[in-house]
Structures are given as C-alpha cells and as structure tokens.
Motif scaffolding. Structure first.
Motif, PDB file in Angstrom:
ATOM      1  N   SER A 117      30.948   9.462  17.791  1.00 41.87           N
ATOM      2  CA  SER A 117      31.433   8.834  19.022  1.00 41.87           C
ATOM      3  C   SER A 117      32.905   8.450  18.954  1.00 41.87           C
ATOM      4  O   SER A 117      33.646   8.618  19.931  1.00 41.87           O
ATOM      5  N   LYS A 132      35.252  -0.896  23.542  1.00 40.88           N
ATOM      6  CA  LYS A 132      35.423  -0.136  24.787  1.00 40.88           C
ATOM      7  C   LYS A 132      36.539   0.897  24.637  1.00 40.88           C
ATOM      8  O   LYS A 132      36.412   2.052  25.077  1.00 40.88           O
ATOM      9  N   ASN A 141      30.181   0.651  27.328  1.00 38.53           N
ATOM     10  CA  ASN A 141      30.550   1.052  28.688  1.00 38.53           C
ATOM     11  C   ASN A 141      31.378   0.009  29.409  1.00 38.53           C
ATOM     12  O   ASN A 141      32.382   0.335  30.048  1.00 38.53           O
ATOM     13  N   TRP A 179      37.402   2.425  22.017  1.00 38.77           N
ATOM     14  CA  TRP A 179      36.931   3.501  21.139  1.00 38.77           C
ATOM     15  C   TRP A 179      35.727   4.250  21.707  1.00 38.77           C
ATOM     16  O   TRP A 179      35.172   5.128  21.048  1.00 38.77           O
ATOM     17  N   GLY A 180      35.312   3.914  22.921  1.00 39.65           N
ATOM     18  CA  GLY A 180      34.217   4.636  23.561  1.00 39.65           C
ATOM     19  C   GLY A 180      32.843   4.269  23.054  1.00 39.65           C
ATOM     20  O   GLY A 180      31.897   5.054  23.199  1.00 39.65           O
TER      21      GLY A 180
END
Length: 279
Positions: A166, A188, A194, A190-191
C-alpha cells in the motif's frame, strides 16, 4: 434497527449491534485492556465475520473499539508474556490464529466490505486489521503503528506485506522498523486510511454513514467490485486480476436478480429495491 435471519455467534470479546438496516457494528469490548485481543478473540472474530458474509440481511460491517483511548492496542501482551514464560495453564489452542488472521480480519479475504472506525490507538494487530480492511476512518486523536519490534516480535498477521504494497518500501520500512506511532495525517498521506473524522465522537457515525451509502448500492455489484479490487491488490498482473474476477463472477452477476432490478429501475427512473445477494 435491524433483524437478521440467523443467529450471530456467541462472543465474549466483541459486542454486536445493528445501527441501521443492513449494517453490522462490531465493538471490541475490552476497554480496560485498551481493546487488546487475546487468543480467543481471533477465533471469535473469524466466526463473526464468516457469519456476516453468510447472513443475507447484512451488507456492510463497521468495527470499532470501546471507549475513547484505543481501537485496539494489538495482542494481549499479558497473555503473550504468560505463554512465553510457560506460566499459561490453559490448554494450548492450535493454531493460535485462524487463517483469517488477527481478530479474523488482518488476513481475511471475505465477501462483504468492512469499515474500520479508529477511535484511538491502532497498534500492532490493531493496525494490521486496518491494513486489510476495505475502508478506514480515523479520529483526529488516532495513532497507528506496527509496534511489534518494541517487544521482540514482528507484524506476523499480514501487516508487513500489506503496508509495503500500500505505501511502498521506504514508508513501510520506517513504520515497521522504528515501531513509532504515526498520525492520521501521515496515514492519509501514505494512502493507509480514507478519511480523518471531524471528531473522536463522530468517527463511528461517519463510518456508519459511509456504510449506509455502500449498502444502498447493488449488493451483487458491491461484492464483485470488492473482489475485483482485492484481486488486483493480490495478483501481480493487472490484466490477470481482471480475467479472474470476470471468470469467477461475471456471468453470475449478469444472471442475478440485482442486475435485472438495477437496469429496470434505471430505465423507469425509479429507486432500485435490491434483494439479498446470491453470489
């Protein structure tokens, strides 16, 4: 607010409720232990989410922790210490964790989506739950971390491979090798999550609102879309992932009731009245 057609499994670790139609809310109910999860919690979690996938009336699950300090601080280290020192008098349970992983979630494949509402610390296995869940909403005060290196362990419930996939090699290395706490803003960026909720008190309502939005869509469409996304995440070839999803679900979805309901409602400019998925 919701009734189910089958009885949920018995549990001593979790509290189950139904805050809206088609929504299951699972609360890790060990506030005094910062919602750390003992060995029994893994098999109980596996039973709960297996039941959730099979229960026709349910479409989306939300999981959170009791209280305001922690979503889950990870494994019950008191129990771990007892096991390591040989003082545990309980019969050994093999395996320690089901194939679905920590709390039945960190390595779960499953069928229906799970949203995590992180109300506080999500550390160790608590963070591994987040890394394998479909959506994550965090309170502004939440903190995440793969803290296993601090106690001589490693994130062995699937977290290492998922955080690397991820967030990438360097970010994953910083998270796993330092064991430090990371903020919702970092997560957030770094993904890894959400959304950041408006407040700690709103994190569960916001997660339920998002669950309701998903539950308003075609149950078949959600199941197949989720399967396709996860196939892409797990499969090296993007095209092969698309092929696998089509082979497994394409024909069944198009022959199912919800596809017919959806296109008929579209043509008639009506709101579709979905039925339980048979996929």
């Amino acid at each position: 607010m919701s009734s189910t057609t089958t009885q949920p499994p018995q549990t001593t670790i979790y509290q189950l409720s139904f805050p809206a139609p088609h929504i299951l809310l699972v609360t890790i109910n060990r506030e005094k232990a910062r919602n750390s999860i003992p060995s029994t919690g893994h098999t109980e979690g596996d039973a709960i989410f297996t039941w959730f996938d099979r229960e026709p009336s349910l479409r989306v699950a939300v999981i959170t922790g009791a209280g305001k300090k922690a979503f889950s601080a990870g494994a019950d280290l008191i129990e771990q210490n007892s096991r390591a020192s040989g003082n545990n008098t309980e019969p050994k349970r093999q395996p320690y964790m089901p194939s679905s992983g920590f709390a039945g979630l960190s390595r779960r494949q499953g069928k229906k989506p799970v949203i995590v509402a992180v109300n506080g610390f999500a550390l160790g296995g608590g963070f591994e739950i987040c890394l394998n869940s479909d959506l994550v909403i965090a309170a502004p005060e939440a903190r995440f971390g793969l803290t296993e290196v601090n106690v001589g362990l490693y994130a062995g419930a699937g977290g290492l491979s998922r955080v690397a996939r991820s967030a990438g090699l360097q970010v994953a290395s910083e998270i796993a090798l330092t064991g430090r706490h990371i903020t919702p803003e970092e997560a957030k960026q770094w993904g890894l999550i959400n959304r950041i909720a408006k407040s700690r008190d709103s994190v569960v309502p916001e997660a339920i609102e998002l669950a309701q939005l998903i539950a308003s869509k075609s149950p078949d469409g959600v199941i197949v879309s989720r399967a396709g996304i996860r196939q892409a995440f797990e499969t090296a070839s993007m095209e092969r992932a698309s092929q696998i999803t089509e082979q497994e679900y394409g024909q069944a979805l198009k022959e199912g009731d919800n596809f017919k309901i959806g296109v008929k409602a579209f043509a008639e400019k009506k709101t579709p009245q979905w039925v339980a998925s048979k996929l």
